[in-house]
Design a protein around this motif. Structure first.
Motif, PDB file in Angstrom:
ATOM      1  N   UNK A   1       0.802  -1.223   0.000  1.00  0.00           N
ATOM      2  CA  UNK A   1       0.000   0.000   0.000  1.00  0.00           C
ATOM      3  C   UNK A   1       0.841   1.282   0.000  1.00  0.00           C
ATOM      4  N   UNK A   2       1.906   1.285   0.767  1.00  0.00           N
ATOM      5  CA  UNK A   2       2.762   2.469   0.805  1.00  0.00           C
ATOM      6  C   UNK A   2       3.479   2.676  -0.525  1.00  0.00           C
ATOM      7  N   UNK A   3       3.913   1.571  -1.142  1.00  0.00           N
ATOM      8  CA  UNK A   3       4.565   1.663  -2.456  1.00  0.00           C
ATOM      9  C   UNK A   3       3.591   2.179  -3.510  1.00  0.00           C
ATOM     10  N   UNK A   4       2.345   1.691  -3.443  1.00  0.00           N
ATOM     11  CA  UNK A   4       1.331   2.145  -4.396  1.00  0.00           C
ATOM     12  C   UNK A   4       1.043   3.630  -4.213  1.00  0.00           C
ATOM     13  N   UNK A   5       0.975   4.076  -2.968  1.00  0.00           N
ATOM     14  CA  UNK A   5       0.716   5.493  -2.676  1.00  0.00           C
ATOM     15  C   UNK A   5       1.785   6.389  -3.287  1.00  0.00           C
ATOM     16  N   UNK A   6       3.035   5.942  -3.209  1.00  0.00           N
ATOM     17  CA  UNK A   6       4.141   6.711  -3.786  1.00  0.00           C
ATOM     18  C   UNK A   6       4.009   6.808  -5.306  1.00  0.00           C
ATOM     19  N   UNK A   7       3.632   5.689  -5.950  1.00  0.00           N
ATOM     20  CA  UNK A   7       3.466   5.683  -7.408  1.00  0.00           C
ATOM     21  C   UNK A   7       2.340   6.625  -7.821  1.00  0.00           C
ATOM     22  N   UNK A   8       1.212   6.587  -7.095  1.00  0.00           N
ATOM     23  CA  UNK A   8       0.063   7.426  -7.418  1.00  0.00           C
ATOM     24  C   UNK A   8       0.400   8.904  -7.257  1.00  0.00           C
ATOM     25  N   UNK A   9       1.084   9.251  -6.178  1.00  0.00           N
ATOM     26  CA  UNK A   9       1.444  10.649  -5.938  1.00  0.00           C
ATOM     27  C   UNK A   9       2.474  11.146  -6.943  1.00  0.00           C
ATOM     28  N   UNK A  10       3.420  10.298  -7.266  1.00  0.00           N
ATOM     29  CA  UNK A  10       4.485  10.677  -8.198  1.00  0.00           C
ATOM     30  C   UNK A  10       3.939  10.924  -9.606  1.00  0.00           C
ATOM     31  N   UNK A  11       3.017  10.068 -10.056  1.00  0.00           N
ATOM     32  CA  UNK A  11       2.481  10.190 -11.419  1.00  0.00           C
ATOM     33  C   UNK A  11       1.208  11.030 -11.482  1.00  0.00           C
ATOM     34  N   UNK A  12       0.636  11.358 -10.337  1.00  0.00           N
ATOM     35  CA  UNK A  12      -0.560  12.190 -10.315  1.00  0.00           C
ATOM     36  C   UNK A  12      -1.824  11.496 -10.793  1.00  0.00           C
ATOM     37  N   UNK A  13      -1.983  10.229 -10.463  1.00  0.00           N
ATOM     38  CA  UNK A  13      -3.188   9.486 -10.871  1.00  0.00           C
ATOM     39  C   UNK A  13      -4.391   9.915 -10.021  1.00  0.00           C
TER      40      UNK A  13
END
Length: 487
Positions: A176-188
């Motif tokens: 979940x934490x890894x996914x949160x970083x991906x979402x924030x970084x790419x702006x999904x």
């Protein structure tokens, strides 16, 4: 100038080039291209292989096609035939069992494979006449056999130790934490993050105590109640569900004759085992997912920028969906019996076909509210969940099914219990027994149809329109004749 030497390994010998072995599926593609008129040289360039390799595949065409026809998985890389027929059946059944375990997310290691192989082999092994020594070497499911089996069926993800479960738990905690970083970084946005996963559906299964199930167990041949489809569900974090994928074992079932499969409320696919493979998933991804999501985001005025999660991310409420589907099938029986008092439960059940199944899958999908789908992301992406108030009580749906069943009455439906409905719902998670594996092996060879024939997509014609209008006029005339009121 001295000639350049090839780089040496630590042992002093030049490094060996990795040998790429094509899978049966790739070999089939090569054979189909050659059969279609493409030259050996052109096919070799297309696949980046030597012409001699392509010719070798062409020479072994009969052997390769026979291997695929005998239900060998298309991901397999070799076509060696085991002389022991019981062992051939054992390995096919074992591969079915392994795929079933993968669908249910059950981790498997080598020891489990060996133990189950011995159990299945005992079922297929022909009996030895009393007092007569067997002339065959006893199958022991040795480590050597296991290595050969993994190689034949191209099994790369089978663990050799029992540590996979703990490893998966650690990865799940961190995800979940890894996914949160991906979402924030790419702006999904929640509308752009999707999850897809498949679920099995025994679309004609009934509670075990009913007369229908008892008759099924006594009847010889393929058991209709064990007929399974795979439904591929996909939805986003905002709660939107796209058209589901559906895999069935027959490409052209009679119930869909005259139907344009491109216009079904599901994305239709087929293979003999009705299970998702890499090829079927990619077909769904390119021909269904991309088109559906692109249209959805255009309607929302959003960029076509998408994150798709697969496998273990809990992005759809499959339990609630399945309960709703069960309620609809029971309601169908009641409605049919209300419409015609001369129809009994067994006749209603037998007339229930794959076309009806597709209709109820669509209705069950439509019954799921967006906020319910959105709530499923609470553990994976808590920030996107809007005012989570708990899931709708499945218990109420079960009560509704029991009430409908008791209205049907007779044939063991009149006194049905909630526990039996819950057992039916939970039964979709059960693993295949040895007897069911044997049944699947038999049905894969005995249940032949016209799947190889390509149907032309059905369309409207002037004759069809004329027939519909004439029938409508006849119905209108009947109503006028029978209605006592002139108005």
């Amino acid at each position: 100038m001295a000639p350049k030497r090839k780089p040496a390994t630590s042992s002093g010998a030049p490094p060996k080039k990795q040998r790429s072995v094509p899978t049966l599926e790739e070999k089939l593609d090569v054979l189909d291209l050659l059969k279609g008129g493409m030259s050996v040289a052109s096919v070799a360039r297309k696949y980046g292989r030597n012409e001699s390799s392509i010719r070798a595949i062409k020479i072994r065409e009969t052997e390769i096609r026979e291997a695929v026809a005998s239900s060998a998985p298309r991901t397999a890389k070799v076509t060696n035939q085991v002389r022991d027929k019981a062992l051939v059946k054992t390995e096919k059944a074992l591969n079915l069992w392994l795929e079933d375990m993968n669908r249910k997310r059950v981790p498997i290691n080598g020891t489990m494979l060996q133990e189950n192989a011995l159990s299945i082999y005992a079922m297929f092994k022909p009996p030895t006449e009393e007092g007569q020594p067997s002339d065959k070497k006893e199958f022991r499911a040795s480590q050597g056999w296991l290595n050969s089996f993994r190689n034949r069926f191209n099994l790369k993800n089978v663990q050799t130790t029992g540590e996979v479960a703990s490893a998966n738990e650690e990865a799940a905690k961190a995800y979940p934490e890894q996914l949160k970083e991906i979402i924030q970084e790419r702006g999904y946005l929640p509308e752009q993050v999707f999850n897809a996963d498949e679920t099995g559906l025994f679309w004609k299964k009934m509670p075990t105590r009913t007369y229908i199930s008892k008759s099924e167990r006594q009847a010889p041949g393929f058991k209709t109640a064990k007929d399974c489809v795979t439904v591929l569900l996909c939805g986003n974090a905002a709660g939107h569900l796209i058209k589901p994928g559906l895999l069935y074992r027959s490409a052209n079932p009679c119930a869909l004759k005259g139907k344009n499969k491109n216009l079904l409320p599901v994305f239709w696919q087929s293979n003999k085992k009705a299970w998702v493979t890499a090829a079927t998933f990619l077909d769904w991804f390119h021909k269904c997912f991309i088109l559906e999501v692109k249209q959805y985001l255009e309607e929302k005025g959003l960029d076509f920028k998408v994150l798709l999660l697969v496998d273990n991310a809990p992005g759809h409420p499959d339990a609630l969906w399945f309960v709703t589907y069960t309620r609809l099938t029971f309601s169908r029986i009641l409605t049919a019996m209300d419409a015609d008092p001369n129809v009994n439960v067994m006749e209603c059940w037998k007339s229930f076909n794959i076309a009806d199944c597709i209709t109820y899958i669509k209705q069950a999908m439509d019954a799921i509210k967006p906020e319910t789908v959105n709530a499923c992301w609470r553990n994976l992406w808590k920030d996107c969940v809007n005012d989570f108030k708990g899931f709708p009580a499945i218990d109420k749906e079960v009560e509704c099914i029991v009430q409908v069943a008791r209205q049907v009455g007779g044939d063991s439906f009149g006194d049905i219990l909630e526990e039996e409905i819950e057992e039916l719902i939970e039964g979709r998670r059960e693993t295949l027994t040895n007897e069911e594996l044997e049944e699947l092996i038999k049905s894969s060879t005995e249940d032949e149809d016209d799947d190889d024939e390509q149907e032309e997509p059905a369309t409207w014609t002037l004759h069809k329109f004329s027939e519909v209008f004439q029938t409508a006029k006849h119905l209108n005339d009947l109503i006028s004749d029978y209605d006592p009121s002139m108005e």
